[in-house]
Design a protein around this motif. Sequence first.
Motif, PDB file in Angstrom:
ATOM      1  N   SER A  93      -6.569   6.840  22.609  1.00  0.00           N
ATOM      2  CA  SER A  93      -5.669   7.191  21.501  1.00  0.00           C
ATOM      3  C   SER A  93      -4.988   5.961  20.934  1.00  0.00           C
ATOM      4  CB  SER A  93      -4.608   8.193  21.966  1.00  0.00           C
ATOM      5  OG  SER A  93      -5.184   9.446  22.288  1.00  0.00           O
ATOM      6  N   PHE A  94      -4.648   6.050  19.647  1.00  0.00           N
ATOM      7  CA  PHE A  94      -4.047   4.929  18.918  1.00  0.00           C
ATOM      8  C   PHE A  94      -3.052   5.505  17.924  1.00  0.00           C
ATOM      9  CE2 PHE A  94      -5.214   1.042  16.059  1.00  0.00           C
ATOM     10  CZ  PHE A  94      -4.193   0.289  16.618  1.00  0.00           C
ATOM     11  N   TRP A  95      -1.823   5.005  17.969  1.00  0.00           N
ATOM     12  CA  TRP A  95      -0.786   5.414  17.033  1.00  0.00           C
ATOM     13  C   TRP A  95      -0.433   4.220  16.146  1.00  0.00           C
ATOM     14  CZ3 TRP A  95      -1.151   6.937  22.028  1.00  0.00           C
ATOM     15  CH2 TRP A  95      -0.953   8.279  22.354  1.00  0.00           C
ATOM     16  N   ILE A  96      -0.232   4.447  14.850  1.00  0.00           N
ATOM     17  CA  ILE A  96       0.205   3.377  13.954  1.00  0.00           C
ATOM     18  C   ILE A  96       1.310   3.888  13.035  1.00  0.00           C
ATOM     19  CG2 ILE A  96      -1.978   2.110  13.970  1.00  0.00           C
ATOM     20  CD1 ILE A  96      -2.498   3.371  11.138  1.00  0.00           C
ATOM     21  N   ASP A  97       2.104   2.949  12.539  1.00  0.00           N
ATOM     22  CA  ASP A  97       3.207   3.292  11.637  1.00  0.00           C
ATOM     23  C   ASP A  97       3.622   2.037  10.879  1.00  0.00           C
ATOM     24  OD1 ASP A  97       5.052   4.942  10.427  1.00  0.00           O
ATOM     25  OD2 ASP A  97       6.372   5.112  12.174  1.00  0.00           O
ATOM     26  N   ASN A  98       4.229   2.229   9.717  1.00  0.00           N
ATOM     27  CA  ASN A  98       4.874   1.164   8.947  1.00  0.00           C
ATOM     28  C   ASN A  98       3.960  -0.045   8.706  1.00  0.00           C
ATOM     29  OD1 ASN A  98       7.320   2.651   8.871  1.00  0.00           O
ATOM     30  ND2 ASN A  98       7.845   1.906  10.908  1.00  0.00           N
ATOM     31  N   VAL A  99       2.801   0.227   8.116  1.00  0.00           N
ATOM     32  CA  VAL A  99       1.846  -0.831   7.790  1.00  0.00           C
ATOM     33  C   VAL A  99       2.366  -1.629   6.589  1.00  0.00           C
ATOM     34  CG1 VAL A  99      -0.500  -1.343   7.049  1.00  0.00           C
ATOM     35  CG2 VAL A  99      -0.090   0.462   8.736  1.00  0.00           C
ATOM     36  N   LYS A 100       2.310  -2.944   6.705  1.00  0.00           N
ATOM     37  CA  LYS A 100       2.844  -3.807   5.638  1.00  0.00           C
ATOM     38  C   LYS A 100       2.005  -5.065   5.524  1.00  0.00           C
ATOM     39  CE  LYS A 100       7.066  -6.296   4.271  1.00  0.00           C
ATOM     40  NZ  LYS A 100       8.457  -6.651   4.664  1.00  0.00           N
ATOM     41  N   LEU A 152       0.836  -1.188   0.000  1.00  0.00           N
ATOM     42  CA  LEU A 152       0.000   0.000   0.000  1.00  0.00           C
ATOM     43  C   LEU A 152       0.877   1.246   0.000  1.00  0.00           C
ATOM     44  CD1 LEU A 152      -2.389  -1.319   2.781  1.00  0.00           C
ATOM     45  CD2 LEU A 152      -2.902  -1.230   0.330  1.00  0.00           C
ATOM     46  N   LYS A 153       0.610   2.174  -0.909  1.00  0.00           N
ATOM     47  CA  LYS A 153       1.408   3.394  -0.991  1.00  0.00           C
ATOM     48  C   LYS A 153       1.238   4.223   0.281  1.00  0.00           C
ATOM     49  CE  LYS A 153       1.973   5.645  -4.780  1.00  0.00           C
ATOM     50  NZ  LYS A 153       1.790   6.471  -5.999  1.00  0.00           N
ATOM     51  N   TYR A 154       2.305   4.929   0.643  1.00  0.00           N
ATOM     52  CA  TYR A 154       2.314   5.863   1.775  1.00  0.00           C
ATOM     53  C   TYR A 154       2.039   5.179   3.117  1.00  0.00           C
ATOM     54  CZ  TYR A 154       1.862   8.962  -2.235  1.00  0.00           C
ATOM     55  OH  TYR A 154       2.051   9.581  -3.456  1.00  0.00           O
ATOM     56  N   SER A 155       2.288   3.875   3.185  1.00  0.00           N
ATOM     57  CA  SER A 155       1.945   3.135   4.404  1.00  0.00           C
ATOM     58  C   SER A 155       2.997   3.278   5.499  1.00  0.00           C
ATOM     59  CB  SER A 155       1.738   1.656   4.081  1.00  0.00           C
ATOM     60  OG  SER A 155       2.900   1.077   3.533  1.00  0.00           O
ATOM     61  N   ASN A 156       4.080   4.038   5.238  1.00  0.00           N
ATOM     62  CA  ASN A 156       5.002   4.359   6.333  1.00  0.00           C
ATOM     63  C   ASN A 156       4.635   5.689   6.997  1.00  0.00           C
ATOM     64  OD1 ASN A 156       5.839   6.251   4.446  1.00  0.00           O
ATOM     65  ND2 ASN A 156       7.927   5.451   4.244  1.00  0.00           N
ATOM     66  N   ILE A 185      -1.027  -9.108   8.232  1.00  0.00           N
ATOM     67  CA  ILE A 185      -0.731  -7.679   8.209  1.00  0.00           C
ATOM     68  C   ILE A 185       0.213  -7.377   9.350  1.00  0.00           C
ATOM     69  CG2 ILE A 185      -2.810  -7.132   9.559  1.00  0.00           C
ATOM     70  CD1 ILE A 185      -2.852  -4.429   8.072  1.00  0.00           C
ATOM     71  N   GLN A 186       1.153  -6.466   9.113  1.00  0.00           N
ATOM     72  CA  GLN A 186       2.164  -6.123  10.102  1.00  0.00           C
ATOM     73  C   GLN A 186       2.224  -4.607  10.252  1.00  0.00           C
ATOM     74  OE1 GLN A 186       6.081  -8.118   9.787  1.00  0.00           O
ATOM     75  NE2 GLN A 186       6.980  -6.071   9.832  1.00  0.00           N
TER      76      GLN A 186
END
Length: 318
Positions: free
Chosen positions: A308-315, A25-29, A161-162
């Motif tokens: 609250s929920f933070w996410i980053d680097n979806v792969k 997925l584009k821009y997933s970082n 999913i990671q």
Amino acid sequence: MKQKIFILFAVLASTVSADAQNAQLKYSNFDQWITRDIKESKIIGGATRTLYEVGPTGTWDGTVPYVNQGGSPWATSNVLAKVAGVTKSNISVYREKRGDGYCAHMSTNTVGIKVLGLVNVSVLAAGSVYLGSMVEPITSSSNPMRYLDYGIPFTARPSAIQFDYKVKLSGKSGRIRKTGFSPVKSVAGDDHPSFILLLQKRWEDAEGNVYAKRVGTAIQYFTKETADWVNGAKFTIHYGDITGDGYYKSYMNLFQGGDDQKYALNSKGKMVPVREVEWGDADDIPTHLCLQFASSFGGAYIGAEGTSFWIDNVKLVY
């Protein structure tokens, strides 16, 4: 009833297909964001508020309804609303610095509108980042889910999913439902963030109704607060009918209505409910990928302020 399998190529340029074996997925970082400054109406104070969208680094004219840019498949709950001639914005997703880049920070908070001291309305808004688009401007607080074009065309079959994540719970007991136009109601259960990944095989009938089989499922509720970031967390995607599996929980059942009903743009250009009517076979090829991260799990206007929920680097893992 004659049915046809279809893929929705969105007019809003928001649904970006992904059908390669190792599709990502584009821009997933979440290191690139679009900035838009929205000038709210003078009657509610005239403040200028900065909203962020996931996409190529740049700016967007805040007077114009946003559409996904640069092939970004991501949308957020940050929105431009124009109700009865009043321009208002909602901010519940934030671009936040993390290391040398950024991450997405979603928060459940109260959004208020006060008009010359005469009208004082507040609603509870959860932060959400999802695949699809937001159909702006929002013109009514009634059934906000119908503005979310949910999911993107997708024909791959990832195994998991990671992503990196961090959780902060509200510390409050129970939840509320706060719509702004009816009394605040208590809702059973404590609030917490969640993510939902669905692989669907969709079709549309002659009247434009959209139906789906559930091909793949990965849903997680985050009920414990984290002291710091959890990096590289991996969640298996389960294929086929999972109702007999040990993994299955009642909230993983088919989405067939209620506060969290999902919508999509049909081939006639109308937003309609996506009705999951049955479980797919374990070897089915999907037509769509739905992925949503949210600071509260209960649907529109339901949650606890401060979650609250933070996410980053979806792969996607293959």
